[in-house]
Design a protein around this motif. Structure first.
Motif, PDB file in Angstrom:
ATOM      1  N   SER A  77      36.421  39.633  39.465  1.00 36.35           N
ATOM      2  CA  SER A  77      37.811  39.183  39.464  1.00 36.35           C
ATOM      3  C   SER A  77      37.923  37.760  40.027  1.00 36.35           C
ATOM      4  O   SER A  77      38.658  36.936  39.478  1.00 36.35           O
ATOM      5  CB  SER A  77      38.668  40.150  40.294  1.00 36.35           C
ATOM      6  N   GLU A  78      37.182  37.484  41.099  1.00 38.02           N
ATOM      7  CA  GLU A  78      37.214  36.140  41.680  1.00 38.02           C
ATOM      8  C   GLU A  78      36.642  35.106  40.718  1.00 38.02           C
ATOM      9  O   GLU A  78      37.151  33.983  40.610  1.00 38.02           O
ATOM     10  CB  GLU A  78      36.444  36.137  43.001  1.00 38.02           C
ATOM     11  N   TYR A 110      42.424  44.528  42.691  1.00 43.30           N
ATOM     12  CA  TYR A 110      41.204  43.907  43.202  1.00 43.30           C
ATOM     13  C   TYR A 110      41.491  42.953  44.364  1.00 43.30           C
ATOM     14  O   TYR A 110      40.839  41.911  44.508  1.00 43.30           O
ATOM     15  CB  TYR A 110      40.480  43.169  42.073  1.00 43.30           C
ATOM     16  N   ASN A 135      39.212  34.499  38.080  1.00 40.96           N
ATOM     17  CA  ASN A 135      40.291  33.709  38.672  1.00 40.96           C
ATOM     18  C   ASN A 135      39.897  32.236  38.775  1.00 40.96           C
ATOM     19  O   ASN A 135      40.675  31.338  38.457  1.00 40.96           O
ATOM     20  CB  ASN A 135      40.634  34.265  40.055  1.00 40.96           C
ATOM     21  N   ASN A 177      47.759  39.136  37.863  1.00 41.04           N
ATOM     22  CA  ASN A 177      47.928  38.610  39.215  1.00 41.04           C
ATOM     23  C   ASN A 177      48.182  37.101  39.197  1.00 41.04           C
ATOM     24  O   ASN A 177      49.011  36.579  39.945  1.00 41.04           O
ATOM     25  CB  ASN A 177      46.697  38.926  40.057  1.00 41.04           C
ATOM     26  N   VAL A 183      39.433  44.665  35.051  1.00 44.37           N
ATOM     27  CA  VAL A 183      39.255  43.403  35.771  1.00 44.37           C
ATOM     28  C   VAL A 183      40.030  42.277  35.085  1.00 44.37           C
ATOM     29  O   VAL A 183      40.753  41.508  35.733  1.00 44.37           O
ATOM     30  CB  VAL A 183      37.755  43.048  35.882  1.00 44.37           C
ATOM     31  N   GLN A 234      44.043  43.002  35.196  1.00 45.28           N
ATOM     32  CA  GLN A 234      44.580  42.904  36.553  1.00 45.28           C
ATOM     33  C   GLN A 234      44.537  41.467  37.064  1.00 45.28           C
ATOM     34  O   GLN A 234      45.504  40.983  37.679  1.00 45.28           O
ATOM     35  CB  GLN A 234      43.781  43.822  37.485  1.00 45.28           C
ATOM     36  N   THR A 235      43.458  40.769  36.785  1.00 49.49           N
ATOM     37  CA  THR A 235      43.334  39.399  37.289  1.00 49.49           C
ATOM     38  C   THR A 235      44.318  38.469  36.601  1.00 49.49           C
ATOM     39  O   THR A 235      44.981  37.647  37.254  1.00 49.49           O
ATOM     40  CB  THR A 235      41.892  38.893  37.087  1.00 49.49           C
TER      41      THR A 235
END
Length: 865
Positions: free
Chosen positions: A502-503, A487, A506, A545, A538, A541-542
């Motif tokens: 995702s943002e 993403y 985060n 990351n 989502v 992966q987030t």
């Protein structure tokens, strides 16, 4: 002034303690003189204890210690008698506790005591006959239990291994008695089962007839002893310092030895079946493992034309040093490099160390120990040993397609680690031809995996520099490491709302929101709108990351937000998807993929069954023969399950010992209370406390505390036993799932009558390939041109790409090799579930090669198709 302990320890060495000379007679004279003065000045027990300790832990020097004891026995007979009695007691204890190393060493020590006139020869023969009788009874079909032949073979090997140390003396002094022992051994060998050990051979060899005609370890040792006998018991590898003092020693009193009792015969199983026989055979092999499984790497002319018996003795020396000095690697390498023998033995030393590194089912010590010893030997013998190691690597590389899959993995891990300690220097141009081979060719895969492991130990640019003489090999290097975040803004395939999710996640993590708050956000705003699959991608992966900066960041994310991951991945299918997301995110770093999955399993976010499900997904199955990543993750999963069981067993054993102590303490406390109460007297019907009115109360309080401790330990024990029961259930489910998946893919991908089952048809058209059943070849000449091999690269000669095995066949060989390797490594945990595995999997519709691989790994008898 040099201490007497140092003189004992360094006897037989070229060292400052003895003026840097190697005159054995002077060494013994000097040491004896100092020890005699010490015995005059203090009690002799400390001196004798240290002597016996050295004789046990430096057994290659036992003739020196035996000679010194013989000289002491001349002056003080009770000292000699005490040594014999102590050794007898230690031997009896070792036989009962099945301590194989100590049994072997103590028998050798008794033999050298006999040579030094401290022990009567007839007494030693009685010990031999006791062991021989026990061995013969074990393999008797009516009176014994042939499943325990490993114990019987071990007893016979102990007798045979003593003969080079004292056979000449026994033949001279008690010829009829020792002849009787040798006849008994020959009779034993004629009725025992020939040991093929196809599942424990480092190299595979498909010819059953050839395996049947080759000698096993005990038959080979017997042949060497017969050659020694025919040669008048002459050999160069064993010093005989007592001969220089024979005129003196003969005047000493030889002591008798008490009887030796062997353990009771293992009882036969209640029901006679191949499973019950195999289970007992496995137990016997664990307790009495074969010590030497020789790996013949070099041609015979590299071994200085050593006699077969001298080769055996040198292997014993080296193995003893590796065993007893395993905690002192530099001292170990120094002793190995400085053995007091009149010939060079670098090649034999390399073969012995590599034999232990690649020993199946597992090496005696962790592979890193042998890696460190090889490094230290290269530094101790810089002019000789590095070239010998390089020759061994080239020879093993030439035969890599025939190497057992477990051994291949160990060799890759060792070689990459070894190069990392020598500035990654290697003549890679010799192996550049592997680029011409198919991507599944074992030699190409080996180079690829070594380079990948080197990158893990260093960094990519450094490894590129190390292969600058073979720049084409850069094609086999892994990609530059780093996360592959699904993403990111640069990825145009994502929908805007997924990027926004995702943002948002985060931002919530950066804002230190709790796992519960994030779970509420997922339940309310994400899962109902976008579905579970998008939610999982989502979230995973987030979080990956966020944790991608370092290993510490990853651990922090898993600890803080493990509940979030567990929420979106509650079952096996979702956890398999989780693993896929991890492998996608870290597709450029196999190391981080393996670490992340391992840590998630440690936090119970991923089950071992989910890992099995992911490993056997089509994308991974297609790479079984070209990449080690799936196998590494599977090995980690099985090991973690196994280690959990081992830890619980250790904790339960410890708790049981503590509970026994607590029960005893409780019982003693109650007894003390009863004793105190019995001393009370009555006055007017009321008890009167004696001298100490507080004693009874203290005893009652202590008793209550002891009972509380006992109850607490009992509850802890019950809890641990429940956890163990659960872990054993998980273990059973793991192997059932694993074998079920193996059976499905092998049946689906291998033809019903695949030629790799026997490889006889393939051997006529392809040259060097791996087959299921195996045994060690008689030789592996590095520089013999006519030797068969995929690529006959010999000590620096450039090879040619001639590999022509089909991808399907290589996939089958590799997969079957891993089946055998996994089964063999965890056989102890698999045997309790064999009946269920037989019933649910092996007796069903499975490929016969898969069944044979499992049987081979377990060491079960089976008819070869």
């Amino acid at each position: 002034m040099t201490s007497w302990k140092s003189l004992i320890l360094r006897i037989g060495e070229k060292c400052p303690e003895y003026g840097g000379t190697l005159d054995f007679k002077d060494h013994i004279d000097t040491c004896y003189g100092i020890l005699w003065r010490e015995l005059d000045q203090q009690e002799g027990e400390e001196v004798l204890y240290y002597l016996l300790q050295c004789a046990e832990q430096l057994p290659h020097k036992s003739p020196f210690y035996g000679t010194i004891i013989g000289l002491l026995n001349l002056e003080k007979e009770e000292l000699g008698k005490l040594v014999v009695e102590t050794t007898h007691s230690n031997l009896q204890e070792s036989i009962q506790s099945e301590n194989c190393d100590r049994i072997r060493v103590l028998l050798r020590f008794l033999t050298v005591l006999m040579c030094s006139k401290v022990l009567q020869p007839a007494a030693l023969v009685v010990v031999f006959e006791t062991l021989l009788s026990s061995a013969a009874t074990i393999i008797d079909e009516e009176k014994g239990n042939p499943a325990w032949q490993a114990r019987a073979d071990f007893y016979i090997s102990c007798i045979l291994s003593c003969l080079p140390w004292g056979g000449a003396e026994l033949m001279e002094q008690v010829p009829e008695e020792i002849d009787r022992v040798l006849v008994g051994i020959q009779a034993y060998l004629s009725i025992r089962r020939h040991v093929m050990d196809v599942g424990f051979s480092i190299f595979v060899d498909n010819s059953r007839d050839q395996r049947a005609n080759e000698k096993d370890f005990l038959e080979d040792l017997w042949g060497r002893i017969q050659d020694l006998s025919n040669n008048g018991w002459k050999l160069e590898s064993i010093p005989r310092p007592y001969l220089s003092f024979e005129a003196q020693l003969v005047a000493g009193k030889s002591h008798d030895l008490g009887p030796i009792n062997c353990p009771e015969q293992p009882s036969l199983p209640a029901t006679a079946s191949s499973v019950s026989y195999g289970r007992q055979k496995h137990d016997a092999d664990l307790k009495y493992p074969q010590r030497i499984r020789k790996l013949n790497i070099f041609p015979q002319n590299k071994l200085e034309d050593l006699a077969p018996i001298d080769q055996f003795i040198m292997e014993e020396y080296l193995l003893d040093i590796l065993l007893f000095l395993n905690g002192c690697r530099k001292e170990c390498a120094a002793y190995m490099a400085g053995l007091p023998v009149p010939f060079r033995y670098e090649y034999l030393m390399a073969e012995t160390v590599f034999s232990q590194l690649l020993l199946l089912p597992q090496p005696r010590f962790k592979p890193i120990y042998y890696a460190l010893v090889i490094m230290d030997l290269c530094k101790a013998l810089p002019g000789a040993f590095p070239a010998v190691v390089a020759g061994a690597v080239r020879a093993l590389f030439d035969k890599i397609a025939e190497l057992d899959m477990e051994c291949r993995t160990r060799l890759i891990l060792w070689f990459s680690h070894h190069l990392s300690n020598f500035q990654f220097i290697w003549p890679w141009e010799e192996w550049a031809y592997v680029l011409e081979l198919p991507k599944w060719a074992p030699q190409r895969v080996f180079v690829q995996e070594v380079l990948e492991r080197e990158v893990r130990l260093c960094y990519l640019e450094k490894i590129k520099q190390s292969i600058e003489n073979a720049p084409g090999l850069e094609e086999l290097l892994p990609p530059k490491g780093g996360p592959n975040f699904r993403y990111s803004a640069e990825n145009g395939r994502n929908k805007a709302e997924w990027l926004a999710l995702s943002e948002d996640l985060n931002g919530m993590v950066r804002g230190r929101q709790t796992a519960r708050e994030i779970i509420s956000w997922i339940d309310e705003n994400v899962a109902p709108v976008h579905g579970l699959d998008v939610t999982l991608q989502v979230v995973i992966q987030t979080l990956l990351n966020i944790g991608s900066k370092s290993f510490t960041h990853l651990m922090t994310v898993l600890e803080r937000y493990g509940q979030v991951i567990a929420k979106v991945c509650p079952d096996e299918d979702r956890q398999a998807m989780l693993i896929s997301e991890v492998s996608t995110f870290w597709k450029n770093s196999t190391q981080m993929t393996a670490i992340a999955i391992d840590r998630m399993m440690g936090y119970r976010l991923i089950s071992n069954l989910a890992i099995v499900k992911w490993v056997f997904s089509p994308v991974n199955v297609d790479q079984f023969h070209t990449s080690d990543l799936s196998w590494e993750i599977l090995r980690n999963a099985v090991s973690k399950t196994y280690n959990r069981i081992c830890d619980l067993r250790k904790e339960i054993s410890s708790l049981k010992r503590r509970l026994e102590s607590a029960e005893e303490a409780t019982s003693n406390a109650k007894a003390e209370i009863e004793a105190a109460e019995s001393q009370l007297t009555l006055m007017n019907g009321e008890p009167v406390v004696g001298e100490n009115p507080f004693k009874l109360q203290r005893l009652i309080t202590a008793s209550e505390k002891a009972e509380e401790e006992e109850v607490s330990l009992r509850e802890s024990l019950e809890a641990k036993e429940a956890l163990l029961f659960r872990a054993l259930g998980e273990n059973e489910a793991l192997f059932l799932s694993l074998y079920n998946n193996f059976s499905i893919i092998l049946l689906d991908r291998l033809p019903a009558d695949s030629a790799i089952g026997t490889s006889r048809s393939l051997l006529s058209s392809q040259t060097d390939l791996m087959t299921l059943d195996s045994d060690e070849p008689s030789g592996m000449d590095v520089d013999v041109n006519q030797e068969k091999g995929l690529n006959n690269v010999s000590n620096g000669e450039k090879g040619a790409a001639t590999y022509n095995l089909s991808e399907t066949d290589q996939w089958g060989l590799s997969t079957l090799g891993y089946v055998k390797a996994i089964t063999r490594q965890y056989a102890s945990e698999i045997w309790p579930h064999v009946e269920k595995i037989d019933q649910e999997i092996l007796k069903g519709n499975v490929h016969y090669l898969f069944r044979k691989a499992v049987y081979c790994g377990l060491g079960r008898l089976t008819d070869e198709r």
